[in-house]
Design an enzyme around this catalytic site. Structure first.
Site, PDB file in Angstrom:
ATOM      1  N   ARG A   1    -113.747  88.389  16.313  1.00 10.72           N
ATOM      2  CA  ARG A   1    -112.894  88.458  17.512  1.00 10.72           C
ATOM      3  C   ARG A   1    -113.605  87.944  18.749  1.00 10.72           C
ATOM      4  O   ARG A   1    -113.504  88.527  19.830  1.00 10.72           O
ATOM      5  CB  ARG A   1    -112.449  89.907  17.791  1.00 10.72           C
ATOM      6  CG  ARG A   1    -111.371  90.434  16.874  1.00 10.72           C
ATOM      7  CD  ARG A   1    -109.994  89.979  17.334  1.00 10.72           C
ATOM      8  NE  ARG A   1    -109.001  90.293  16.314  1.00 10.72           N
ATOM      9  CZ  ARG A   1    -108.220  91.365  16.340  1.00 10.72           C
ATOM     10  NH1 ARG A   1    -108.280  92.203  17.339  1.00 10.72           N
ATOM     11  NH2 ARG A   1    -107.364  91.565  15.369  1.00 10.72           N
TER      12      ARG A   1
ATOM     13  N   ARG B   1    -109.157  89.587  24.223  1.00 13.89           N
ATOM     14  CA  ARG B   1    -108.822  90.104  25.549  1.00 13.89           C
ATOM     15  C   ARG B   1    -110.009  90.505  26.395  1.00 13.89           C
ATOM     16  O   ARG B   1    -109.876  90.701  27.601  1.00 13.89           O
ATOM     17  CB  ARG B   1    -107.875  91.307  25.401  1.00 13.89           C
ATOM     18  CG  ARG B   1    -106.467  90.887  25.036  1.00 13.89           C
ATOM     19  CD  ARG B   1    -105.655  92.060  24.581  1.00 13.89           C
ATOM     20  NE  ARG B   1    -106.222  92.612  23.353  1.00 13.89           N
ATOM     21  CZ  ARG B   1    -105.689  93.615  22.682  1.00 13.89           C
ATOM     22  NH1 ARG B   1    -104.615  94.216  23.133  1.00 13.89           N
ATOM     23  NH2 ARG B   1    -106.261  94.045  21.568  1.00 13.89           N
TER      24      ARG B   1
ATOM     25  N   ARG C   1    -103.127  84.328  28.104  1.00 11.42           N
ATOM     26  CA  ARG C   1    -102.166  85.331  27.632  1.00 11.42           C
ATOM     27  C   ARG C   1    -101.140  85.721  28.692  1.00 11.42           C
ATOM     28  O   ARG C   1    -100.086  86.250  28.365  1.00 11.42           O
ATOM     29  CB  ARG C   1    -102.915  86.579  27.139  1.00 11.42           C
ATOM     30  CG  ARG C   1    -103.367  86.500  25.710  1.00 11.42           C
ATOM     31  CD  ARG C   1    -102.204  86.647  24.699  1.00 11.42           C
ATOM     32  NE  ARG C   1    -101.865  88.037  24.435  1.00 11.42           N
ATOM     33  CZ  ARG C   1    -100.688  88.584  24.676  1.00 11.42           C
ATOM     34  NH1 ARG C   1     -99.723  87.876  25.220  1.00 11.42           N
ATOM     35  NH2 ARG C   1    -100.469  89.842  24.394  1.00 11.42           N
TER      36      ARG C   1
ATOM     37  N   ASP D   1    -103.892  84.478  13.555  1.00  5.32           N
ATOM     38  CA  ASP D   1    -103.837  85.898  13.211  1.00  5.32           C
ATOM     39  C   ASP D   1    -103.627  86.066  11.719  1.00  5.32           C
ATOM     40  O   ASP D   1    -103.010  85.236  11.059  1.00  5.32           O
ATOM     41  CB  ASP D   1    -102.742  86.637  13.982  1.00  5.32           C
ATOM     42  CG  ASP D   1    -102.942  88.143  13.861  1.00  5.32           C
ATOM     43  OD1 ASP D   1    -103.777  88.678  14.605  1.00  5.32           O
ATOM     44  OD2 ASP D   1    -102.318  88.760  12.978  1.00  5.32           O
TER      45      ASP D   1
ATOM     46  N   TYR E   1    -100.209  95.479   5.058  1.00  8.68           N
ATOM     47  CA  TYR E   1     -99.365  95.252   6.245  1.00  8.68           C
ATOM     48  C   TYR E   1     -97.909  95.036   5.862  1.00  8.68           C
ATOM     49  O   TYR E   1     -96.990  95.497   6.534  1.00  8.68           O
ATOM     50  CB  TYR E   1     -99.857  94.049   7.047  1.00  8.68           C
ATOM     51  CG  TYR E   1    -100.981  94.377   7.984  1.00  8.68           C
ATOM     52  CD1 TYR E   1    -100.747  95.112   9.148  1.00  8.68           C
ATOM     53  CD2 TYR E   1    -102.280  93.973   7.724  1.00  8.68           C
ATOM     54  CE1 TYR E   1    -101.781  95.421  10.016  1.00  8.68           C
ATOM     55  CE2 TYR E   1    -103.321  94.277   8.586  1.00  8.68           C
ATOM     56  CZ  TYR E   1    -103.064  95.008   9.723  1.00  8.68           C
ATOM     57  OH  TYR E   1    -104.080  95.322  10.580  1.00  8.68           O
TER      58      TYR E   1
HETATM   59  O1  CP3 Z   1    -111.717  85.144  17.826  1.00  7.87           O
HETATM   60  C1  CP3 Z   1    -111.231  85.508  16.723  1.00  7.87           C
HETATM   61  O2  CP3 Z   1    -111.745  86.396  16.019  1.00  7.87           O
HETATM   62  C2  CP3 Z   1    -110.033  84.751  16.195  1.00  7.87           C
HETATM   63  C3  CP3 Z   1    -108.793  85.369  16.369  1.00  7.87           C
HETATM   64  C4  CP3 Z   1    -108.261  86.474  15.469  1.00  7.87           C
HETATM   65  C5  CP3 Z   1    -107.128  87.238  15.865  1.00  7.87           C
HETATM   66  N1  CP3 Z   1    -106.785  88.046  14.839  1.00  7.87           N
HETATM   67  C6  CP3 Z   1    -106.408  87.111  17.152  1.00  7.87           C
HETATM   68  C7  CP3 Z   1    -105.821  88.336  17.707  1.00  7.87           C
HETATM   69  C8  CP3 Z   1    -108.623  86.895  14.191  1.00  7.87           C
HETATM   70  C9  CP3 Z   1    -109.781  86.450  13.309  1.00  7.87           C
HETATM   71  C10 CP3 Z   1    -107.681  87.882  13.801  1.00  7.87           C
HETATM   72  C11 CP3 Z   1    -107.688  88.534  12.487  1.00  7.87           C
HETATM   73  C12 CP3 Z   1    -106.937  89.786  12.312  1.00  7.87           C
HETATM   74  N2  CP3 Z   1    -105.692  90.080  12.761  1.00  7.87           N
HETATM   75  C13 CP3 Z   1    -107.380  90.863  11.521  1.00  7.87           C
HETATM   76  C14 CP3 Z   1    -108.634  90.881  10.728  1.00  7.87           C
HETATM   77  C15 CP3 Z   1    -109.796  91.172  11.565  1.00  7.87           C
HETATM   78  C16 CP3 Z   1    -110.070  92.629  11.690  1.00  7.87           C
HETATM   79  O3  CP3 Z   1    -110.024  93.113  12.831  1.00  7.87           O
HETATM   80  O4  CP3 Z   1    -110.352  93.254  10.671  1.00  7.87           O
HETATM   81  C17 CP3 Z   1    -106.389  91.849  11.570  1.00  7.87           C
HETATM   82  C18 CP3 Z   1    -106.452  93.193  10.904  1.00  7.87           C
HETATM   83  C19 CP3 Z   1    -105.322  91.343  12.347  1.00  7.87           C
HETATM   84  C20 CP3 Z   1    -104.029  91.979  12.644  1.00  7.87           C
HETATM   85  C21 CP3 Z   1    -103.911  92.277  14.076  1.00  7.87           C
HETATM   86  N3  CP3 Z   1    -103.770  91.317  15.068  1.00  7.87           N
HETATM   87  C22 CP3 Z   1    -103.896  93.549  14.700  1.00  7.87           C
HETATM   88  C23 CP3 Z   1    -104.062  94.869  13.983  1.00  7.87           C
HETATM   89  C24 CP3 Z   1    -103.740  93.317  16.071  1.00  7.87           C
HETATM   90  C25 CP3 Z   1    -103.542  94.336  17.158  1.00  7.87           C
HETATM   91  C26 CP3 Z   1    -104.780  95.032  17.509  1.00  7.87           C
HETATM   92  C27 CP3 Z   1    -105.087  94.886  18.975  1.00  7.87           C
HETATM   93  O5  CP3 Z   1    -106.267  94.727  19.274  1.00  7.87           O
HETATM   94  O6  CP3 Z   1    -104.158  94.938  19.781  1.00  7.87           O
HETATM   95  C28 CP3 Z   1    -103.700  91.928  16.281  1.00  7.87           C
HETATM   96  C29 CP3 Z   1    -103.563  91.244  17.587  1.00  7.87           C
HETATM   97  C30 CP3 Z   1    -104.561  90.184  17.915  1.00  7.87           C
HETATM   98  N4  CP3 Z   1    -104.921  89.153  17.085  1.00  7.87           N
HETATM   99  C31 CP3 Z   1    -105.249  90.020  19.153  1.00  7.87           C
HETATM  100  C32 CP3 Z   1    -106.029  88.862  19.033  1.00  7.87           C
HETATM  101  C33 CP3 Z   1    -106.905  88.243  20.082  1.00  7.87           C
HETATM  102  C34 CP3 Z   1    -105.129  90.931  20.377  1.00  7.87           C
HETATM  103  C35 CP3 Z   1    -103.780  91.007  20.916  1.00  7.87           C
HETATM  104  C36 CP3 Z   1    -103.340  90.013  21.970  1.00  7.87           C
HETATM  105  O7  CP3 Z   1    -104.035  89.064  22.398  1.00  7.87           O
HETATM  106  O8  CP3 Z   1    -102.201  90.195  22.397  1.00  7.87           O
END
Ligand code: CP3
Length: 360
Positions: A38, A42, A51, A87, A163
């Site tokens: 990540r 944010r 965003r 994502d 999921y």
């Molecule tokens: O920089 C990076 O790592 C690349 C971007 C990336 C995102 N999601 C963008 C994102 C990556 C590699 C992911 C993978 C992802 N998505 C995983 C596996 C990684 C892990 O944490 O184990 C999972 C479980 C998801 C599903 C997911 N996406 C969830 C559960 C959430 C919400 C959690 C939160 O923090 O709000 C997301 C949203 C998400 N995906 C964000 C980002 C930057 C944050 C929300 C946003 O920007 O609005």
């Protein structure tokens, strides 16, 4: 990337990107490569700006924006690898499941998969609709060339199935396990369908220029070893092998996996991601020294005072002991409130670390 063609002049120059790929393959490197789970998100001002004008899914689907977010984060941190901004849940849509990210709630799948009929209805013929991720990778690859390793990714079958079935995040995975235990035919068919779609999705990413694929089995730690073996391992292994056959190394990552590491390594993945709950050397022993490991700083250490942070970073590098095949990373993703300067400080610490000095 052609690893045999790096000799420019007398001295071999290990470029940043090749440093990361070489470590995945357990080849010697000039220093430990580093990147962060990540790393675009944010906690970073530049991402929050983007965003303000776009939703998460809009950014993912616009190759220019996704590439920009990926590149900005990697350059701001000075890391050795860039993970494509996307994502985990994107493949659900072409399979026929709509989802959205609700503020503060994480992802919500509108009609979760609960029955054999729901599994039958899932489509496997539309992975080409995910091509926007490959287009973004092409842009990132054109920007960095061989300066940074480029990481494509997807979810592992078990984690994505969870999921699809729960309809979002979960604490106890009750619906997932009900289907898994109660209807093994439907469960098997669901994982088979995911492997088909994910294989094609990864292939698009590799053709577009991804040097390495990371498979996120983030929630596999919810399974006992017996259940991992019985219900998840085989599908993960098939996906790992299919991606390796495309000619790139695979990183296989999960959280709370201390009891699963030996079995996870048997997927054949080149690199196993470690969380922070056990020391890196113990995790590596469980994985076996025949594979590389990635990790494993607690992401919340990034809130600690500099001296504590430095101690923890050095502890991990000392535990790796200069053995080829360590990629420095967190044990899970950076959280939104993290001070970006502390992430940059970790990059400096890893860059400057010398095992000889640490042994003192
Ligand atoms: O920089 C990076 O790592 C690349 C971007 C990336 C995102 N999601 C963008 C994102 C990556 C590699 C992911 C993978 C992802 N998505 C995983 C596996 C990684 C892990 O944490 O184990 C999972 C479980 C998801 C599903 C997911 N996406 C969830 C559960 C959430 C919400 C959690 C939160 O923090 O709000 C997301 C949203 C998400 N995906 C964000 C980002 C930057 C944050 C929300 C946003 O920007 O609005």
């Amino acid at each position: 990337m052609d690893l045999n063609n790096q000799n420019s002049g007398a001295a071999e120059t290990i470029l940043d990107g090749s440093r990361f790929v070489r470590a995945c393959l357990r080849k010697p490197v000039d220093r430990t490569p580093v990147w962060f789970l990540r790393q675009a998100g944010r906690y970073m001002q530049e991402y929050r700006e983007v965003r303000k004008h776009h939703t998460l899914v809009e950014i993912c689907k616009d190759p220019k924006l996704a590439a920009e977010v990926t590149i900005t984060a990697a350059e701001k941190l000075g890391v050795d690898a860039a993970i494509i901004f996307a994502d985990l849940l994107l493949p659900l849509e072409p399979m026929g499941l709509d989802f959205e990210f609700q503020a503060g709630e994480g992802p919500v799948v509108h009609h979760p998969v609960r029955t054999a009929e729901d599994v039958r209805a899932l489509r496997i013929d539309r992975a080409s609709e995910l091509g926007y991720v490959a287009r973004a990778i092409e842009k990132v690859a054109a920007h960095f060339r061989d300066r940074l390793g480029i990481i494509g990714f997807c979810g592992a079958p078990y984690t994505l199935a969870s999921y699809m079935i729960e309809g979002g995040g979960s604490r106890n995975y009750i619906e997932t396990k009900k289907l898994m235990y109660g209807n093994s035919t439907a469960w098997g068919s669901l994982l088979d369908k995911l492997v088909v779609v994910l294989t094609e999705y990864c292939s698009q990413q590799v053709q577009a220029g991804a040097d390495v694929i990371q498979i996120f089995d983030s929630w596999v730690g919810s399974l006992s070893l017996s259940d991992y073996r019985a219900y998840a391992f085989e599908a993960s292994k098939r996906l790992v092998r299919a991606v390796q056959a495309m000619g790139v190394p695979v990183i296989y990552f999960g959280v709370e996996t201390a009891g699963l590491l030996d079995q996870m390594a048997q997927t054949g993945a080149d690199v196993i991601g470690l969380d922070w709950r056990q020391p890196l050397d113990e995790g590596w022993r469980a994985v076996g020294h025949g594979r590389a490991v990635q990790g494993n700083l607690d992401p919340i250490t990034l809130f600690a005072p500099p001296d504590v942070l430095e101690q923890r970073v050095k502890e991990i590098l000392r535990a790796a002991n200069g053995r080829p095949g360590h990629i420095f990373n967190l044990g899970h993703g950076i959280v939104p409130q993290t001070p970006v300067e502390n992430v940059q400080a970790v990059v400096r610490m890893v860059r400057e670390f010398r095992l000889e000095d640490a042994r003192g």
